[in-house]
Design an enzyme around this catalytic site. Structure first.
Site: not given
Length: 150
Positions: A9, A12, A14-16, A122
């Protein structure tokens, strides 16, 4: 030989990190290595966002020990599959690719499932609900990926 999967993301945090933790929980660690990174270097060395850690814990996953790192050209050599959370990161990753082989490794995460959208939003600037929504999207995609890898 292990299949190596990288989740990417922007920062690095939140999402990944969620994608890394979720996919790790669904695959055989002896057969699949999962890591994550961000295309930007804002948070290198930091743990994931507290809200990502909290939503992962809610689903019985511990991602608190992860450390943020930035995506690099070397990741094309190290990883077999590289999943981008959204189109901007997808484009940023592809811009670093040297070969067609490198480019073929890069995919949008949500292209693995039919959710009617192909980008994981995001959740950083939103509330806690956004993190739960993102968790569910990523979980669906990771379920499909795990079925292919297991």
């Amino acid at each position: 030989m292990k299949t190596k999967v990288l989740m990417v993301c922007l920062g690095n945090i939140c999402r990944s990190p969620l994608a890394e933790g979720i996919l790790k929980s669904k695959v055989d660690a002896n057969a699949v290595l999962v890591d994550s990174s961000g295309t930007a270097g804002y948070h290198i060395g930091n743990p994931p966002d507290k809200r990502s850690i909290a939503v992962a814990q809610k689903h019985l996953l511990d991602i608190s020990a992860q450390k943020c790192r930035q995506f690099s050209k070397n990741d094309f050599k190290e990883f077999d599959l590289i999943y981008a959370m959204d189109k901007n990161n997808f484009i940023n990753i592809l811009s670093l690719a040297n070969t067609e082989k490198d480019k073929k490794k890069v995919r949008l995460l949500l292209d693995e499932v039919n959710l009617g959208i192909n980008e994981v939003p995001d959740p950083y600037y939103g509330g806690v609900d956004g993190f739960e929504e993102v968790y569910q999207m990523i979980n669906s995609a990771c379920e499909a990926i795990a079925k292919k890898l297991n």
